[in-house]
Structure formats: structure tokens, C-alpha cells
Design a protein around this motif. Structure first.
Motif, short mmCIF file in Angstrom:
data_model
loop_
_atom_site.label_atom_id
_atom_site.label_comp_id
_atom_site.label_asym_id
_atom_site.label_seq_id
_atom_site.Cartn_x
_atom_site.Cartn_y
_atom_site.Cartn_z
N LEU A 133 0.83 -1.21 0.00
CA LEU A 133 0.00 0.00 0.00
C LEU A 133 0.86 1.25 0.00
O LEU A 133 0.52 2.26 -0.64
CB LEU A 133 -0.94 0.00 1.21
CG LEU A 133 -2.04 -1.07 1.19
CD1 LEU A 133 -2.90 -0.96 2.46
CD2 LEU A 133 -2.93 -0.92 -0.04
N PHE A 134 1.99 1.21 0.71
CA PHE A 134 2.88 2.36 0.71
C PHE A 134 3.49 2.56 -0.67
O PHE A 134 3.59 3.70 -1.15
CB PHE A 134 3.98 2.17 1.76
CG PHE A 134 4.94 3.34 1.84
CD1 PHE A 134 4.60 4.49 2.53
CD2 PHE A 134 6.17 3.28 1.20
CE1 PHE A 134 5.48 5.57 2.59
CE2 PHE A 134 7.06 4.36 1.25
CZ PHE A 134 6.70 5.50 1.96
N ARG A 135 3.88 1.46 -1.32
CA ARG A 135 4.45 1.58 -2.67
C ARG A 135 3.44 2.19 -3.63
O ARG A 135 3.79 3.04 -4.46
CB ARG A 135 4.91 0.21 -3.18
CG ARG A 135 6.06 -0.39 -2.40
CD ARG A 135 6.74 -1.51 -3.20
NE ARG A 135 5.83 -2.53 -3.64
CZ ARG A 135 5.50 -3.62 -2.94
NH1 ARG A 135 6.00 -3.78 -1.72
NH2 ARG A 135 4.66 -4.52 -3.42
N VAL A 136 2.20 1.77 -3.53
CA VAL A 136 1.15 2.31 -4.39
C VAL A 136 0.95 3.80 -4.13
O VAL A 136 0.84 4.60 -5.07
CB VAL A 136 -0.18 1.55 -4.17
CG1 VAL A 136 -1.33 2.26 -4.88
CG2 VAL A 136 -0.06 0.12 -4.69
N ALA A 137 0.92 4.18 -2.86
CA ALA A 137 0.73 5.59 -2.51
C ALA A 137 1.87 6.45 -3.04
O ALA A 137 1.66 7.54 -3.58
CB ALA A 137 0.60 5.74 -1.00
N VAL A 138 3.10 5.96 -2.89
CA VAL A 138 4.26 6.71 -3.37
C VAL A 138 4.24 6.80 -4.89
O VAL A 138 4.53 7.85 -5.47
CB VAL A 138 5.57 6.07 -2.88
CG1 VAL A 138 6.78 6.71 -3.55
CG2 VAL A 138 5.69 6.20 -1.36
#
Length: 222
Positions: free
Chosen positions: A14-19
Motif C-alpha cells: 500500500l505504501f508503494r502504491v501511494a508513493v
């Protein structure tokens, strides 16, 4: 706008997607390359010769503290690395700088501020929060020693730190056992260690300090 190739290395999808979504205006439409572990980060670095920047979380499977940063500085010294971490301890920030990062972004940083940091580093600058910790002579010496290791020797060293025997390291890395022995001998010489245990202690020194405890205030009574 020139397309920029950025690697986002973090084990939280989820963090990778947000970034990745936040970086759209910076990359010129080029989707970031994602990595979720040290192994997939190594594969990404080998597969893409045109990387402009790596955004790196320190805590990923296969990595020990700053080992992934040390690997990147050895494998692709021309590519700037920004550490993105929830551990914003002043000494962690200072150590990231000493081990070769071009920037440090706490995960609590607002998106606009993060993008400002990314643009600044892509333009050749550095970006670090105000530092309260002094530089460490021990870290400088450790960084200099580790810089002598080849990427393959770094992989062998990480396996040694996990307590693997030469036969197990050979299986893990797909090497001949005699090749592992040669690497171990070279690693101990370069690190000025007399035993595998001493080398493992040096790897332990790559672990960042724990983040400071946050003030949470009084909790309401139930």
C-alpha cells in the motif's frame, strides 16, 4: 517533462502504491519500479540500467539495517538514494548520510514536502532534516571497510551474519562452495576480522537505533 525512472523499495504494497501515485508528476508518466525485498531490489537494479533514483526503506526482507543502502552504493554508486523511513531518530538520519544516502525522508512527511525532496535530489542536491546527531568516526570506518566489498561479497556477508555455513551459502546464492570459501577469506581480510563472528558483529552495527518513543498523552478512562 523528461521521464524519470525511480525505484520504490518498500515491503508494504500500500505504501508503494501511494508513493507511485504521488510521484506521477515527477516521473513524467514513467511508472516506478517496485521492489519488496533486498532480492527484488537487486533484480531491479540489474534489470534497469537507466535508474535515476531509488527511494529505499531500511526494513525489508533480506536486509539488515543499512545493508541495502551499502549494497546500492557499491552496485550503482552513480544513482542517488533517498532513505524513506518511519525511524527518524537523529542518529539514524546521520548514519544514512554517512553510508552514502543523498537524502532522508521520514514517512510522516507531507506529500508535497516529499516531492520537493525528490525533485531536489534528482537535480543533484541532497535533502536531510536538521541533524542533532554528530558524525560517527566508527561509522565512517565501517562504511570505508564495507565499500571495499563487491556486491557478491556483501551477499555472502549477509549470509554469514545469519549464521549460514559455506555449504548453505553456496546453495542460497547458487555458487560453488569453493567460490564461497574464497569470498569469505576476502571478506575477513577486507573487514580486518579474524573470524566469522567478528564479521557478524560488524553487520550488527548496521542496525539503526530504535526510533524515539512518541508522547501519546493520557488515555481516556473506559
Amino acid at each position: 517533462m523528461l521521464a524519470m525512472k525511480i525505484v520504490v523499495a518498500d515491503d508494504h504494497p500500500l505504501f508503494r502504491v501511494a508513493v507511485a501515485q504521488a510521484l506521477r508528476d515527477v516521473t513524467g508518466g514513467e511508472p516506478p519500479v517496485e521492489a519488496s525485498s533486498l532480492r527484488t531490489l537487486e533484480e531491479a537494479v540489474q534489470a534497469h540500467a537507466d535508474i535515476d533514483l531509488v527511494l529505499l526503506d531500511l526494513h525489508m526482507p533480506g536486509a539488515r539495517g543499512f545493508s541495502s543502502l551499502v549494497f546500492l552504493r557499491g552496485e550503482r554508486p552513480e544513482v542517488p538514494v533517498i532513505v524513506i523511513s518511519s525511524n527518524d531518530h537523529p542518529r539514524t538520519i546521520r548514519r544514512a548520510q554517512q553510508f552514502g544516502a543523498s537524502g532522508f525522508i521520514p514517512k510522516s512527511t507531507p506529500v508535497e514536502r516529499m516531492l520537493e525532496a525528490v525533485r531536489h535530489v534528482l537535480e543533484g542536491g541532497v535533502w536531510f532534516p536538521a541533524l542533532a546527531a554528530e558524525k560517527s568516526e566508527d561509522d565512517a570506518k565501517l562504511a570505508a571497510k564495507l565499500a571495499q566489498l563487491t556486491p557478491q561479497q556483501m551477499r555472502v556477508l549477509m549470509c554469514m551474519a545469519d549464521g549460514l555455513l559455506n555449504k548453505q551459502i553456496a546453495y542460497e546464492l547458487g555458487l560453488a562452495e569453493n567460490t564461497v570459501k574464497v569470498h569469505v577469506t576476502a571478506i575477513l581480510r577486507k573487514l580486518e576480522c579474524h573470524s566469522r563472528t567478528q564479521a557478524a558483529v560488524l553487520v550488527k552495527a548496521l542496525e539503526p537505533d530504535p526510533p524515539p518513543e512518541r508522547e501519546t498523552g493520557p488515555q481516556p478512562e473506559e
